[in-house]
Design a protein around this motif. Sequence first.
Motif, PDB file in Angstrom:
ATOM      1  N   GLY A  40       0.970  -1.110   0.362  1.00 41.67           N
ATOM      2  CA  GLY A  40      -0.186   0.293   0.104  1.00 41.67           C
ATOM      3  C   GLY A  40       1.230   1.192   0.447  1.00 41.67           C
ATOM      4  N   ILE A  41       0.423   2.202   0.431  1.00 40.05           N
ATOM      5  CA  ILE A  41       0.990   3.915   0.519  1.00 40.05           C
ATOM      6  C   ILE A  41       2.112   3.737   1.292  1.00 40.05           C
ATOM      7  CG2 ILE A  41      -0.590   4.726   2.199  1.00 40.05           C
ATOM      8  CD1 ILE A  41       1.365   6.205  -0.849  1.00 40.05           C
ATOM      9  N   ALA A  42       2.255   2.606   2.498  1.00 39.66           N
ATOM     10  CA  ALA A  42       3.512   2.384   3.634  1.00 39.66           C
ATOM     11  C   ALA A  42       4.136   1.494   3.040  1.00 39.66           C
ATOM     12  CB  ALA A  42       2.541   1.576   4.437  1.00 39.66           C
ATOM     13  N   GLY A  43       3.795   0.486   1.819  1.00 38.33           N
ATOM     14  CA  GLY A  43       4.823  -0.419   1.851  1.00 38.33           C
ATOM     15  C   GLY A  43       6.081   0.770   0.313  1.00 38.33           C
ATOM     16  N   ALA A  44       5.252   1.317  -0.163  1.00 40.71           N
ATOM     17  CA  ALA A  44       5.365   2.341  -1.505  1.00 40.71           C
ATOM     18  C   ALA A  44       6.357   3.138  -1.115  1.00 40.71           C
ATOM     19  CB  ALA A  44       4.654   3.071  -2.525  1.00 40.71           C
ATOM     20  N   SER A  45       6.140   3.984   0.471  1.00 44.40           N
ATOM     21  CA  SER A  45       6.976   5.020   1.441  1.00 44.40           C
ATOM     22  C   SER A  45       8.084   4.237   1.672  1.00 44.40           C
ATOM     23  CB  SER A  45       5.869   5.481   2.335  1.00 44.40           C
ATOM     24  OG  SER A  45       5.115   6.258   1.571  1.00 44.40           O
ATOM     25  N   ILE A  46       8.196   3.294   2.156  1.00 39.42           N
ATOM     26  CA  ILE A  46       9.040   2.714   2.867  1.00 39.42           C
ATOM     27  C   ILE A  46      10.497   2.121   1.377  1.00 39.42           C
ATOM     28  CG2 ILE A  46       8.381   0.213   3.118  1.00 39.42           C
ATOM     29  CD1 ILE A  46      11.475   1.794   5.349  1.00 39.42           C
ATOM     30  N   ALA A  47       9.779   1.360   0.010  1.00 43.58           N
ATOM     31  CA  ALA A  47      10.472   1.398  -1.012  1.00 43.58           C
ATOM     32  C   ALA A  47      11.002   2.701  -1.589  1.00 43.58           C
ATOM     33  CB  ALA A  47       9.573   0.551  -1.616  1.00 43.58           C
ATOM     34  N   HIS A  48      10.367   3.967  -1.836  1.00 40.73           N
ATOM     35  CA  HIS A  48      10.823   4.745  -2.182  1.00 40.73           C
ATOM     36  C   HIS A  48      11.700   5.351  -1.431  1.00 40.73           C
ATOM     37  CE1 HIS A  48      10.819   9.347  -3.454  1.00 40.73           C
ATOM     38  NE2 HIS A  48      10.368   9.970  -2.183  1.00 40.73           N
ATOM     39  N   GLY A  49      12.030   5.675   0.590  1.00 39.93           N
ATOM     40  CA  GLY A  49      13.365   5.351   0.740  1.00 39.93           C
ATOM     41  C   GLY A  49      14.992   4.366   0.806  1.00 39.93           C
ATOM     42  N   LEU A  50      13.942   3.290   0.780  1.00 42.16           N
ATOM     43  CA  LEU A  50      15.280   2.171   0.757  1.00 42.16           C
ATOM     44  C   LEU A  50      15.941   2.830  -0.239  1.00 42.16           C
ATOM     45  CD1 LEU A  50      13.471  -0.555   2.672  1.00 42.16           C
ATOM     46  CD2 LEU A  50      15.661   0.939   3.261  1.00 42.16           C
ATOM     47  N   GLY A  61       8.617   7.481   5.685  1.00 44.49           N
ATOM     48  CA  GLY A  61       9.115   6.153   4.789  1.00 44.49           C
ATOM     49  C   GLY A  61      10.547   6.941   4.812  1.00 44.49           C
ATOM     50  N   LEU A  62      10.835   7.722   3.537  1.00 48.62           N
ATOM     51  CA  LEU A  62      12.035   8.246   3.422  1.00 48.62           C
ATOM     52  C   LEU A  62      12.977   8.209   5.503  1.00 48.62           C
ATOM     53  CD1 LEU A  62      12.796  11.123   1.656  1.00 48.62           C
ATOM     54  CD2 LEU A  62      12.752   9.107   0.944  1.00 48.62           C
ATOM     55  N   VAL A  63      12.312   8.696   6.178  1.00 53.89           N
ATOM     56  CA  VAL A  63      12.819   7.941   8.146  1.00 53.89           C
ATOM     57  C   VAL A  63      13.248   7.553   8.410  1.00 53.89           C
ATOM     58  CG1 VAL A  63      12.196   8.905  10.501  1.00 53.89           C
ATOM     59  CG2 VAL A  63      11.341  10.745   8.612  1.00 53.89           C
ATOM     60  N   LEU A  64      12.529   6.215   8.004  1.00 54.56           N
ATOM     61  CA  LEU A  64      12.868   5.263   8.901  1.00 54.56           C
ATOM     62  C   LEU A  64      13.469   4.038   8.019  1.00 54.56           C
ATOM     63  CD1 LEU A  64      11.413   2.263  10.194  1.00 54.56           C
ATOM     64  CD2 LEU A  64      10.396   1.745   8.859  1.00 54.56           C
ATOM     65  N   ALA A  65      13.414   4.455   6.250  1.00 55.08           N
ATOM     66  CA  ALA A  65      14.551   3.737   5.523  1.00 55.08           C
ATOM     67  C   ALA A  65      16.148   4.591   5.872  1.00 55.08           C
ATOM     68  CB  ALA A  65      14.796   4.453   3.906  1.00 55.08           C
ATOM     69  N   ARG A  66      16.353   5.639   6.259  1.00 56.04           N
ATOM     70  CA  ARG A  66      17.451   6.392   6.976  1.00 56.04           C
ATOM     71  C   ARG A  66      18.035   5.384   8.480  1.00 56.04           C
ATOM     72  NH1 ARG A  66      18.038  10.271   3.613  1.00 56.04           N
ATOM     73  NH2 ARG A  66      19.690  11.453   5.647  1.00 56.04           N
ATOM     74  N   LYS A  67      16.962   5.014   9.224  1.00 45.20           N
ATOM     75  CA  LYS A  67      17.034   4.831  10.272  1.00 45.20           C
ATOM     76  C   LYS A  67      17.755   3.300  10.341  1.00 45.20           C
ATOM     77  CE  LYS A  67      15.243   5.115  14.640  1.00 45.20           C
ATOM     78  NZ  LYS A  67      14.749   4.349  15.647  1.00 45.20           N
ATOM     79  N   ALA A 122      19.256   2.547   7.532  1.00 45.97           N
ATOM     80  CA  ALA A 122      20.830   2.699   6.485  1.00 45.97           C
ATOM     81  C   ALA A 122      21.716   3.109   7.990  1.00 45.97           C
ATOM     82  CB  ALA A 122      20.435   3.733   5.729  1.00 45.97           C
ATOM     83  N   ASN A 123      21.418   3.683   9.104  1.00 45.83           N
ATOM     84  CA  ASN A 123      21.785   3.970   9.854  1.00 45.83           C
ATOM     85  C   ASN A 123      21.950   5.747   9.730  1.00 45.83           C
ATOM     86  OD1 ASN A 123      22.954   4.324  12.543  1.00 45.83           O
ATOM     87  ND2 ASN A 123      24.474   3.336  12.231  1.00 45.83           N
ATOM     88  N   ARG A 124      21.459   6.489   9.095  1.00 48.20           N
ATOM     89  CA  ARG A 124      21.766   7.170   9.113  1.00 48.20           C
ATOM     90  C   ARG A 124      21.151   9.160   9.098  1.00 48.20           C
ATOM     91  NH1 ARG A 124      21.715   6.970   2.044  1.00 48.20           N
ATOM     92  NH2 ARG A 124      23.795   5.307   1.976  1.00 48.20           N
ATOM     93  N   PRO A 125      21.567  10.259   9.591  1.00 50.36           N
ATOM     94  CA  PRO A 125      20.563  10.839   9.744  1.00 50.36           C
ATOM     95  C   PRO A 125      18.964  11.279   9.662  1.00 50.36           C
ATOM     96  CG  PRO A 125      22.061  12.593   8.534  1.00 50.36           C
ATOM     97  CD  PRO A 125      22.097  10.644   9.265  1.00 50.36           C
ATOM     98  N   SER A 126      17.454  11.347  10.921  1.00 49.70           N
ATOM     99  CA  SER A 126      16.767  10.902  10.255  1.00 49.70           C
ATOM    100  C   SER A 126      16.121  12.255   9.230  1.00 49.70           C
ATOM    101  CB  SER A 126      15.531  10.127  12.263  1.00 49.70           C
ATOM    102  OG  SER A 126      15.126  11.465  12.507  1.00 49.70           O
ATOM    103  N   GLY A 127      16.602  13.514  10.167  1.00 46.23           N
ATOM    104  CA  GLY A 127      15.528  13.909   9.531  1.00 46.23           C
ATOM    105  C   GLY A 127      14.847  14.431  10.223  1.00 46.23           C
ATOM    106  N   LEU A 128      14.537  14.466  11.145  1.00 45.68           N
ATOM    107  CA  LEU A 128      12.923  15.015  11.963  1.00 45.68           C
ATOM    108  C   LEU A 128      13.600  15.179  13.507  1.00 45.68           C
ATOM    109  CD1 LEU A 128      10.140  12.583  11.064  1.00 45.68           C
ATOM    110  CD2 LEU A 128      10.560  14.761  10.282  1.00 45.68           C
ATOM    111  N   ASP A 129      12.980  16.105  14.231  1.00 49.76           N
ATOM    112  CA  ASP A 129      13.187  16.619  16.094  1.00 49.76           C
ATOM    113  C   ASP A 129      13.134  15.351  16.481  1.00 49.76           C
ATOM    114  OD1 ASP A 129      13.392  18.710  14.638  1.00 49.76           O
ATOM    115  OD2 ASP A 129      11.882  19.433  16.116  1.00 49.76           O
TER     116      ASP A 129
END
Length: 603
Positions: free
Chosen positions: A248-258, A565-571, A573-580
């Motif tokens: 769904g949009i969740a799976g698609a968003s995490i794929a986009h982030g990965l 999706g970007l945020v979880l992918a970054r977590k 990948a151990n990259r800065p999440s970008g959120l407070d």
Amino acid sequence: MPEPDAKITDGVLRSGTFGDIYFSAENGLAETRHVFIDGTNLENRIKSHAHLVIAETGFGTGLNFLAVLDLLEKSGSDCRIDYISFEAYPLDATTAFEARKPFAELHNNSAQLKEVWPERWACAHHRLFLQDRVHLHVHFSDALTAMKQLDFKADVWFLDGFSPSKNTELWSEELFLQIARLSAQNATISSFSVAALVKEGLTKAGFKIEKKKGFGKKREMLTARYNTISAAPRNLSSEKNVIIIGAGIAGASIAHGLRATNIPHIILEAADTIASGSSGNPAGLQTPQLMAAPHPSMQMSLACFSYARQLALTQNVVLDKGIISLHHPEKQGMRQKKMAGQEWPEDLVKAASAHQLTQNANLELQTEGFIQSAGQLIDPSKLTYQLLDKSEVKTGITITALSKKQGIWELRTSNGSIHTATDIVLAMGSALPQFLEQFSLPSLKLQVTSGQLSFLPSNTKLSTLECSLQYGGYVTPMIEGIQALGASFDLSGTMQLTKKAHLHNISLLPTELQKLLPDSLELTGRVSRRLASQDRGPLIGDWHDTIHLFSALGSRGLTNAPLLGLVLARKIANRPSGLDRDIMRIIDPHRFSIRATRTNYRR
Ligand SMILES: Cc1cc2nc3c(=O)[nH]c(=O)nc-3n(C[C@H](O)[C@H](O)[C@H](O)COP(=O)(O)OP(=O)(O)OC[C@H]3O[C@@H](n4cnc5c(N)ncnc54)[C@H](O)[C@@H]3O)c2cc1C
Ligand SMILES: C[S@@+](CC[C@H](N)C(=O)[O-])C[C@H]1O[C@@H](n2cnc3c(N)ncnc32)[C@H](O)[C@@H]1O
């Protein structure tokens, strides 16, 4: 946000507020290359690193950022970059673009930056560039305030405030301490200023400073290196690969982030098609959740809205722009009254009389409300398909067994295939509770509701509506033959289309609009399910032993999923999440047990 009072005079952008120029009147790009690019040895670092974090004080026109994009393109390197910048007085897109115009060689990326330039909303804005290799995080906020809430380790810093005598808050000792906290070992800093307070501030914060030849008529500039033993080395994730469950949009968003973090992944979907659940609705609203008092959930919602709105525009899935939000006398009257008395960016919230709303809607409305011109109606299904376009999706797959051997997950499926991965993301919408139970994974309190959309025939008087209306429920304009009326909230979780839910959707309409519908009406519709957590916030993050949740998007998945999706992918990948930090706390799937532990401890 305060406006910068900036004008171009004699070919260079000047700030009235600070009485200073944004970059050298001689040649801003040459200055950037000398001070920041060469000063931090960036070309070599880009060539020798797979990933770099560059941070900047003062985004201004974005010239430094564009110079980095140019360097990366010309270097031929595969390096991925997080560019984190802070701006307290955001310029508008056109002024910034005009100021960059003399630098013709940057034109293509400059035009793209203008296209996706963030709105003047006080939040984090995220944008992707160069086939998603560069992730721009611009925090529209005072730099010190934003830095205190963030956790990242920068390899490179560009200190680019106005001159220290005119812009003291961007060169304060407290800020230098934050810069040190947010620096990776061997981080390098460049600054055009060699003012005593800069040298002393950086030295006190633990940097080893060095003077170098300045640009043009400036005799000197400053570079500094952070190599104290207390600085944590940056620890990028080792080889990762991910199985995403649910398309769904969740799976698609995490794929986009990965994809943006270059992590291999595969999506397994139980249904025969992508977007078979609630993400398959033909239309849905993207709006931020605004509140009369500041709260991390509003900050999250604004940051998510900024990204999702831009993504929908670039993905060409916007069906209609602008939303009217009618005041709801019983439910939200107080909040709306308070908000109407507050200052908001006009494109987020503009109070309007019933008469003005009537003109916008092209139908008589009897209640006052807000015009949310930045809100939009999108095609969720098309967005989901497009975000999955470049990822491998296997449909019609049911997972039959889940086990872990030597740090690697193994999933067996109904068609006999076996998939392995270091990490699994559960993005299966309302099916999450069953999945957790089936595979004996830790459970949590969740609420499943079904929601029915009613589709109105094209011959009712409501079909002349010219913009989406929200009022507790919502109704869209007639677009491509579909006018949607939503949405029921049924705790039984039924998947049956019912007359009762149609009647409920009609009953939510303001009475003046209900009267426009005939007594007997043939309605079609679509039912799907939502999943919500105990506090209605999303569940994004580690859950159990490299199994992550991307779940409980409730009624706001279309606005919140893309950035999360970007945020979880970054977590992963151990990259800065970008959120407070405060935002990360309110999406953490473990927050309920953490809160419970704290409460028990206090007792
Ligand atoms: C009537 C209605 C109206 C809405 N309107 C709006 C709106 O206007 N704006 C807004 O922002 N949000 C709206 N929402 C909410 C939004 O649609 C959801 O938040 C969002 O679609 C949730 O996305 P998801 O990917 O988590 O779930 P889903 O879209 O449900 O996707 C989950 C996927 O996982 C698959 N799956 C399930 N179990 C398994 C398994 N075991 N293995 C493999 N695959 C599995 C499912 O088949 C499905 O494809 C609305 C929701 C409803 C119900
Ligand atoms: C010299 S300009 C930066 C030029 C910019 N790097 C570029 O590439 O165009 C300084 C910038 O710092 C911003 N600024 C000033 N005070 C600030 C603060 N406290 N927090 C964040 N940004 C600030 C100004 O609005 C201005 O845009």
